[in-house]
Each structure stands twice: as structure tokens, then as C-alpha cells.
Design a protein around this motif. Sequence first.
Motif, PDB file in Angstrom:
ATOM      1  N   ALA A  59     -65.113 -36.341  34.709  1.00 19.85           N
ATOM      2  CA  ALA A  59     -65.250 -35.028  34.069  1.00 19.85           C
ATOM      3  C   ALA A  59     -64.329 -34.009  34.728  1.00 19.85           C
ATOM      4  O   ALA A  59     -63.699 -33.190  34.044  1.00 19.85           O
ATOM      5  CB  ALA A  59     -66.700 -34.561  34.142  1.00 19.85           C
ATOM      6  N   ARG A  60     -64.216 -34.059  36.050  1.00 19.67           N
ATOM      7  CA  ARG A  60     -63.334 -33.142  36.774  1.00 19.67           C
ATOM      8  C   ARG A  60     -61.891 -33.304  36.310  1.00 19.67           C
ATOM      9  O   ARG A  60     -61.202 -32.331  36.011  1.00 19.67           O
ATOM     10  CB  ARG A  60     -63.416 -33.373  38.283  1.00 19.67           C
ATOM     11  N   VAL A  61     -61.454 -34.535  36.223  1.00 26.44           N
ATOM     12  CA  VAL A  61     -60.080 -34.827  35.807  1.00 26.44           C
ATOM     13  C   VAL A  61     -59.852 -34.387  34.357  1.00 26.44           C
ATOM     14  O   VAL A  61     -58.809 -33.804  34.032  1.00 26.44           O
ATOM     15  CB  VAL A  61     -59.769 -36.324  36.000  1.00 26.44           C
ATOM     16  N   ALA A  62     -60.818 -34.637  33.480  1.00 24.07           N
ATOM     17  CA  ALA A  62     -60.673 -34.240  32.073  1.00 24.07           C
ATOM     18  C   ALA A  62     -60.571 -32.721  31.935  1.00 24.07           C
ATOM     19  O   ALA A  62     -59.700 -32.210  31.215  1.00 24.07           O
ATOM     20  CB  ALA A  62     -61.848 -34.770  31.251  1.00 24.07           C
ATOM     21  N   ALA A  63     -61.433 -32.001  32.641  1.00 27.39           N
ATOM     22  CA  ALA A  63     -61.404 -30.540  32.568  1.00 27.39           C
ATOM     23  C   ALA A  63     -60.115 -29.990  33.182  1.00 27.39           C
ATOM     24  O   ALA A  63     -59.514 -29.055  32.647  1.00 27.39           O
ATOM     25  CB  ALA A  63     -62.620 -29.953  33.279  1.00 27.39           C
ATOM     26  N   GLN A  64     -59.674 -30.574  34.269  1.00 24.89           N
ATOM     27  CA  GLN A  64     -58.437 -30.132  34.903  1.00 24.89           C
ATOM     28  C   GLN A  64     -57.249 -30.359  33.975  1.00 24.89           C
ATOM     29  O   GLN A  64     -56.356 -29.517  33.872  1.00 24.89           O
ATOM     30  CB  GLN A  64     -58.240 -30.860  36.220  1.00 24.89           C
ATOM     31  N   GLY A  65     -57.239 -31.472  33.281  1.00 27.68           N
ATOM     32  CA  GLY A  65     -56.179 -31.745  32.319  1.00 27.68           C
ATOM     33  C   GLY A  65     -56.120 -30.690  31.228  1.00 27.68           C
ATOM     34  O   GLY A  65     -55.030 -30.276  30.809  1.00 27.68           O
ATOM     35  N   GLN A  66     -57.283 -30.240  30.765  1.00 33.99           N
ATOM     36  CA  GLN A  66     -57.323 -29.186  29.745  1.00 33.99           C
ATOM     37  C   GLN A  66     -56.823 -27.862  30.314  1.00 33.99           C
ATOM     38  O   GLN A  66     -56.159 -27.089  29.632  1.00 33.99           O
ATOM     39  CB  GLN A  66     -58.737 -29.029  29.189  1.00 33.99           C
ATOM     40  N   LEU A  97     -56.508 -26.787  43.018  1.00 39.52           N
ATOM     41  CA  LEU A  97     -56.697 -26.240  41.673  1.00 39.52           C
ATOM     42  C   LEU A  97     -56.768 -24.718  41.718  1.00 39.52           C
ATOM     43  O   LEU A  97     -56.175 -24.039  40.879  1.00 39.52           O
ATOM     44  CB  LEU A  97     -57.934 -26.822  40.999  1.00 39.52           C
ATOM     45  N   ARG A  98     -57.451 -24.171  42.698  1.00 42.58           N
ATOM     46  CA  ARG A  98     -57.521 -22.712  42.813  1.00 42.58           C
ATOM     47  C   ARG A  98     -56.134 -22.105  43.018  1.00 42.58           C
ATOM     48  O   ARG A  98     -55.801 -21.084  42.430  1.00 42.58           O
ATOM     49  CB  ARG A  98     -58.463 -22.302  43.940  1.00 42.58           C
ATOM     50  N   MET A  99     -55.335 -22.728  43.852  1.00 46.04           N
ATOM     51  CA  MET A  99     -53.981 -22.223  44.091  1.00 46.04           C
ATOM     52  C   MET A  99     -53.127 -22.335  42.822  1.00 46.04           C
ATOM     53  O   MET A  99     -52.342 -21.439  42.513  1.00 46.04           O
ATOM     54  CB  MET A  99     -53.303 -22.963  45.244  1.00 46.04           C
TER      55      MET A  99
END
Length: 101
Positions: A37-44, A87-89
Motif C-alpha cells: 500500500a505504501r508503494v502504491a500510494a507513493q507511486g500516485q 518521501l517528505r524531502m
Amino acid sequence: MSSDGHQEEPGRDLSTWTLDRLQTFIHDAHGQQLETARVAAQGQAYNSSRPREARRQWAKLSLLANGRMLDNAEGRSARVAQQDFMLRMWVIDRLGPDNWA
């Protein structure tokens, strides 16, 4: 193998899910499900064809999944912290600062 329609298959492509559906999934997910889920959301979040605010929401969802992984990290806390930081950066660099609660 369960035929329960409420259980998600671990290999399912979460990248096609809506933000709300993935957020609901993250609420009950654990282990590899959270990583997926983390990877999917990050991809979006990285999808430059989306509006800036939508990308922010996807990034926050990715951070939520990442934070839940930290709760059960068992020795992987450094990796989870690094993913959070990176991700924050990226968000600050690409989308500008935000009031991250």
C-alpha cells in the motif's frame, strides 16, 4: 483459501485503487500489505499528471502506511524512518512545504 470478499489478496494491484479505498485498506493492513500500500500510494504521489494537492494527499497516505509499518517494524525501524524522510524531502522539493500533522 478464504472466499471472503472483504479480504484482499496480497498480490492485488493496489495502484488502481482510489485514495479512499486504499486508506480504508491501510487501516486494517499489516506486514507486507502495508508495504504494498505504501508503494502504491507513493507511486500516485509521484504521478506528475495529477494536481498538486492530490499528489500531497497520496504522499500523506503513503506516510500513513509507512508509519503503521513502524509500529510493527521489528528491527526495520531504520528503513521505515529513511523511507519517511525521503518521501517528505521529495514532497518539499517537488510540491513545496506543507503543514504535516
